[in-house]
Each structure stands twice: as C-alpha cells, then as structure tokens.
Design an enzyme around this catalytic site. Sequence first.
Site, short mmCIF file in Angstrom:
data_model
loop_
_atom_site.label_atom_id
_atom_site.label_comp_id
_atom_site.label_asym_id
_atom_site.label_seq_id
_atom_site.Cartn_x
_atom_site.Cartn_y
_atom_site.Cartn_z
N LYS A 34 -30.22 39.00 18.72
CA LYS A 34 -30.84 37.69 18.83
C LYS A 34 -31.13 37.37 20.29
CE LYS A 34 -28.58 33.66 18.33
NZ LYS A 34 -29.07 32.86 19.46
N ASP A 61 -34.80 33.55 18.72
CA ASP A 61 -34.18 32.25 18.42
C ASP A 61 -34.58 31.24 19.49
OD1 ASP A 61 -32.44 30.22 17.58
OD2 ASP A 61 -30.71 31.11 18.59
N ASP A 66 -42.26 21.14 18.36
CA ASP A 66 -43.34 20.51 19.13
C ASP A 66 -44.37 20.02 18.12
OD1 ASP A 66 -45.21 19.85 21.24
OD2 ASP A 66 -44.25 21.38 22.47
N THR A 125 -25.06 23.92 14.85
CA THR A 125 -23.65 24.08 14.48
C THR A 125 -22.71 23.47 15.54
OG1 THR A 125 -23.80 26.30 15.39
CG2 THR A 125 -23.88 26.11 13.02
N ARG A 216 -20.50 35.41 21.73
CA ARG A 216 -19.44 35.61 22.71
C ARG A 216 -18.25 36.44 22.24
NH1 ARG A 216 -19.95 29.39 24.25
NH2 ARG A 216 -20.67 29.47 22.09
O1 C5P Z 1 -21.51 32.86 21.29
P1 C5P Z 1 -21.74 32.29 19.91
O2 C5P Z 1 -21.22 33.18 18.80
O3 C5P Z 1 -21.30 30.84 19.78
O4 C5P Z 1 -23.33 32.30 19.77
C1 C5P Z 1 -23.99 31.64 18.71
C2 C5P Z 1 -25.45 31.76 18.93
O5 C5P Z 1 -26.13 31.14 17.85
C3 C5P Z 1 -25.95 31.10 20.21
O6 C5P Z 1 -26.97 31.94 20.72
C4 C5P Z 1 -26.54 29.77 19.74
O7 C5P Z 1 -27.62 29.37 20.52
C5 C5P Z 1 -27.02 30.13 18.33
N1 C5P Z 1 -27.14 29.04 17.38
C6 C5P Z 1 -26.09 28.20 17.08
N2 C5P Z 1 -26.26 27.19 16.17
C7 C5P Z 1 -27.44 27.01 15.57
C8 C5P Z 1 -28.51 27.86 15.87
C9 C5P Z 1 -28.32 28.88 16.79
O8 C5P Z 1 -24.99 28.37 17.59
N3 C5P Z 1 -27.57 26.06 14.65
#
Ligand code: C5P
Length: 236
Positions: A34, A61, A66, A125, A216
Amino acid sequence: MTAKDRLIVALDCDSEAKALEIFAKLKNDIRFFKIGLELFSYCGPRIAEKIMDAGAEVFLDLKFHDIPNTVLKTAVAATRLGVYMFNVHALGGYDMMKSAFEAAATEADTQNIRRPKVLAVTILTSMDEFALKKIGVNANIKKEVLILAAMAKEAGLDGVVASPHEAKTIREAMGEDFLIVTPGVRPGGAKANDQKRIATPLEAVKNGASFIVVGRPITDAQDPAGAARQILSEIV
Ligand code: C5P
C-alpha cells in the site's frame, strides 16, 4: 484465497530508498503493498511503477476527496498507472464516488487495461465516536459506516475500507462479493500506535475482511519478513 492474497503491507515511509529497502525484504512473502499519502508525496507515481515492475501489486491509498470532476480525472490517472486498487472518501458523496468508478471503468476499457478496484473509505479507523462528536457529527459509528458502505455499493464501487470492528456488519449487509479492506490490525501484543478500533489479523478475517492492511507492526519490526510471515501464518 491464500493468506498471501489477503495481506497488504502499508509502506509508510519518507523516501524511495527506505520504501524499496523494506520492499526488498518483503517481496518474496508479500504480494500487495500500500502506497499512502506520505510516500506518494515524497516519491510520486514512480514508486508505484517500481513496485509493480518488480512483480508486486499496489493499493494506491490516496483517499481522493474533491469535486466529482477532479476525482474523475484523478481516477483516470490511477487507472493508467496500473494499480490494483485505489480509494476515495465516501464522505465525498455519491456523485463523486460514481464519477471515480465510471472514469476508471471507461479508461480501462478504452486503453484495454485492467480496471483497478475502487474502494471507499467509510470512517477512518483512527476516529472513535468522541472524535466524531468533536467535528459535529453525532452519529453512531456502526450506523454511519453502513450508510456510507451502502452508498459506495450503489455508486458501483467494489468495496470499502473499514475498521475490523465494522467488518462483520458490513459483510452481512453487503453480501459476499463486496470487498472489505481493514486497517487497524494489530497482532497480539503489538502497539496500537494511533489506531483506536483495532483487532488481531485473525479476528479481522473472521469478521469478514477480504484484505487486512498492516503497516508499523511489520515495517518497524527488526525482521520485517519474519513479522509478515508470522501474520500470514495467523490468518490461514
Ligand atoms: O501502521 P498501521 O498498521 O497503523 O498502518 C495502517 C495504514 O492504513 C496506514 O497507512 C493508514 O493510513 C491506513 N488507513 C487507516 N485507516 C483507514 C484507511 C487507511 O489506518 N480508514
């Protein structure tokens, strides 16, 4: 579907060199990567091309939000780039989502290329009901997510990005063919970071997630490939 077809690794970093270094460690085990706002802002579409040239798939992502015409033109660009999937914010409204989907479909037809899957982000989230209240939205998260998911489906989209906690309700309401991509996934014992509504990889899949997104816990691990393999083994 194998575990490898379900796990998307979020390459959230601040340079092409770092992204490619993590990618190199993961490319044998992971099929989907992603690219989010941070990496895209540093590297542009080139990083997506490099990852796809190496044989992996990209979920772009960038959460487009817009006016419909701008999102439509951006959907054309994402389609030409050849990504597997991209997303828009459902809060951008029905017309915006429909324009994005139709633009991707038309462009793919015209160019005779694959149509990317188009997803809608329902509620981030990282937001809980308290955070929603602060921006003046006095809504029940589950109800709001369902309203947005139904609107995305009506606009023709392939699915939604949603918390693993909402996946079950969405799956029941939208049926089997609707894609549900869940970030906010943390293996047992991992740090939540800024995610508020988290679940383990297996819980997310059991709740109906088609794909889980993990960043992460894999990319910050001492051994990213080991961390990824551990998660893959948990979701079979
Ligand atoms: O590091 P982590 O596991 O928290 O990464 C989650 C990824 O998912 C991040 O890139 C974040 O931008 C993305 N994301 C999210 N919640 C959403 C949509 C995308 O955490 N609703």
